[in-house]
Design an enzyme around this catalytic site. Structure first.
Site, PDB file in Angstrom:
ATOM      1  N   HIS A  65       0.776  -1.081   0.064  1.00 39.01           N
ATOM      2  CA  HIS A  65       0.053  -0.016  -0.054  1.00 39.01           C
ATOM      3  C   HIS A  65       0.965   1.214   0.122  1.00 39.01           C
ATOM      4  CE1 HIS A  65      -3.650  -2.206   1.827  1.00 39.01           C
ATOM      5  NE2 HIS A  65      -3.457  -2.768   0.766  1.00 39.01           N
ATOM      6  N   GLU A  67       1.159   3.495   2.025  1.00 37.19           N
ATOM      7  CA  GLU A  67       1.812   3.945   3.299  1.00 37.19           C
ATOM      8  C   GLU A  67       3.316   3.026   3.589  1.00 37.19           C
ATOM      9  OE1 GLU A  67      -2.540   3.905   4.257  1.00 37.19           O
ATOM     10  OE2 GLU A  67      -1.119   3.263   2.711  1.00 37.19           O
ATOM     11  N   CYS A  90      -5.564   1.311   6.338  1.00 34.35           N
ATOM     12  CA  CYS A  90      -6.355   0.344   6.453  1.00 34.35           C
ATOM     13  C   CYS A  90      -5.891  -0.380   8.121  1.00 34.35           C
ATOM     14  CB  CYS A  90      -6.085  -0.741   5.373  1.00 34.35           C
ATOM     15  SG  CYS A  90      -4.444  -1.591   5.194  1.00 34.35           S
ATOM     16  N   TRP A 190     -17.402  13.890 -37.166  1.00 32.85           N
ATOM     17  CA  TRP A 190     -17.492  13.969 -35.542  1.00 32.85           C
ATOM     18  C   TRP A 190     -18.217  15.147 -35.132  1.00 32.85           C
ATOM     19  CZ3 TRP A 190     -15.677   9.991 -33.041  1.00 32.85           C
ATOM     20  CH2 TRP A 190     -14.594   9.280 -33.786  1.00 32.85           C
ATOM     21  N   ARG A 227      -7.308   4.004 -26.091  1.00 32.78           N
ATOM     22  CA  ARG A 227      -6.219   4.454 -26.892  1.00 32.78           C
ATOM     23  C   ARG A 227      -5.591   5.616 -26.442  1.00 32.78           C
ATOM     24  NH1 ARG A 227     -10.697   3.260 -30.276  1.00 32.78           N
ATOM     25  NH2 ARG A 227     -11.233   5.469 -30.835  1.00 32.78           N
TER      26      ARG A 227
END
Length: 381
Positions: A65, A67, A90, A190, A227
């Site tokens: 993680h 940390e 956690c 487009w 992409r």
């Protein structure tokens, strides 16, 4: 996003110095886009006497993680220092041990985090640190909101077990998905700008799966790939809803599959076409249907079971309408081009009578090369 957390027994003592390092932790966390899922994106900074002595962010393949990455970077300099982390550390054992125990062992004096963790198995980190005599503090409200939005897909999945669905469309000002020239099969024109299309690739990169309907496949024969050119840990999963199984084995999305294509269908998996698609590498998943439409809640639940945290819905009017009616959409991302179709070509949604009246919880406007985009959050959990 979850609601901001109030900690009534904590006196907020964070200052501008702390905010600067929390923002740096958030910037580090964003480097985990495409690399952290199905875990949250987390960034961490360790500061001693005003200087950064360790930092890191989480990538799923690294296991550690954020940390732990930062603690390893800081070494002995972590003792007596302050840790700034974008998410509450956690307090459970999963693929790795609890970050709280590593923080306690390293001798940190103070931990400031941007938001609490809503995951049932991971929460309790702040209480564990306080019990060990470490000062644990939540950052200011605006930083908390930024941190929650950064991991909104993880939070949604952790609470509901279902992916966070973003419905993306490019529209004319009069609400059409296509210009008249496109519907006549002329040279493709487009609707949106190049900048808007680049942003769509960024959205695909940040998503675990892309969902569309068979109508879009038959009309456009798209690839539906990421992409962006940015690194990602797992392939963008391409998901097609095809009730009666009309997908051609010669479609470009089939020809380019690489263990990244799922088709939900109500058709028999033993038909000649089904066998041919399966032999090509297509995964067929049976889903319940009614009135010729697949049960979208069932589809979304199955994707959540596969640890798909985020889904980008790119579809035509029928599926857009069905998704809104089924209340599976958490957010709209609509690109509006400064153009008018002039007549109804392909509307944004069909089946408006079944779409519930919804008011956006909040929204944001952005500009992309002459287009403007509206990002609107529709529901909470």
């Amino acid at each position: 996003m979850p609601k901001p957390t109030s900690i009534p027994f904590l006196i907020e003592t964070v200052n501008d110095h702390d905010i600067r390092f929390l923002q740096h932790a958030l910037a580090l966390a964003r480097r985990g886009v495409g690399l952290a899922s199905p875990n949250p994106m987390v960034g961490c900074v360790i500061v001693r006497e005003g200087e950064i002595v360790g930092e890191g962010f989480h990538q799923y393949e690294w296991r550690d993680h954020a940390e732990i990455v930062a603690l390893k970077s800081a070494g002995e300099k972590a003792r007596g220092a302050t840790m700034y982390v974008s998410l509450e550390p956690c307090n459970h054992t999963g693929r790795t041990g609890p970050c709280t125990e590593a923080i306690i062992k390293a001798g940190l004096a103070r931990v400031v985090f941007a938001t609490r963790d809503v995951s049932a198995k991971a929460k309790g980190g702040m209480e564990r640190l306080l019990a060990a005599g470490i000062t644990a503090e939540l950052g200011p409200h605006d930083i908390e909101l930024d941190a929650m939005e950064l991991n909104e897909t993880f939070f949604h999945w952790a609470v509901t077990g279902k992916p966070f669905v973003t419905l993306k469309s490019a529209l004319t000002l009069d609400g059409q998905l296509a210009l008249p020239s496109q519907t006549k099969r002329k040279r493709r024109e487009w609707i949106s700008s190049e900048e808007s299309r680049a942003e769509v690739q960024r959205l695909r990169h940040a998503s675990d799966a892309l969902l569309t309907g068979i109508g879009t496949i038959l009309a456009d024969d798209p690839f539906l790939t990421d992409r962006s050119g940015l690194p990602r840990r797992r392939k963008l999963l391409r998901v097609i809803l095809d009730t009666h199984l009309r997908l051609s084995p010669d479609a470009r999305i089939v020809k380019t599959l690489d263990d990244d294509l799922i088709v939900f269908t109500a058709a028999s998996p033993k038909s000649p076409l089904a066998r041919k698609l399966q032999n090509s590498g297509v995964e067929l998943v049976s889903a319940p249907s009614k009135g010729g439409r697949l049960n979208l809640q069932s589809v979304i639940k199955e994707l959540g079971r596969r640890e798909i945290l985020s889904v980008l819905l790119e579809a035509g009017p029928s599926l857009n309408g069905a998704a809104l009616a089924a209340k599976i959409v958490s957010k709209l991302f609509l690109f509006y081009a400064p153009k008018l179709a002039g007549r109804q070509t392909v509307p944004f949604v069909r089946g408006l009578g079944k779409v519930p009246s919804v008011r956006a919880l909040h929204y944001r406007e952005q500009d992309f090369g002459g287009d403007f985009a509206l990002e609107a959050w529709l529901q909470n959990y």
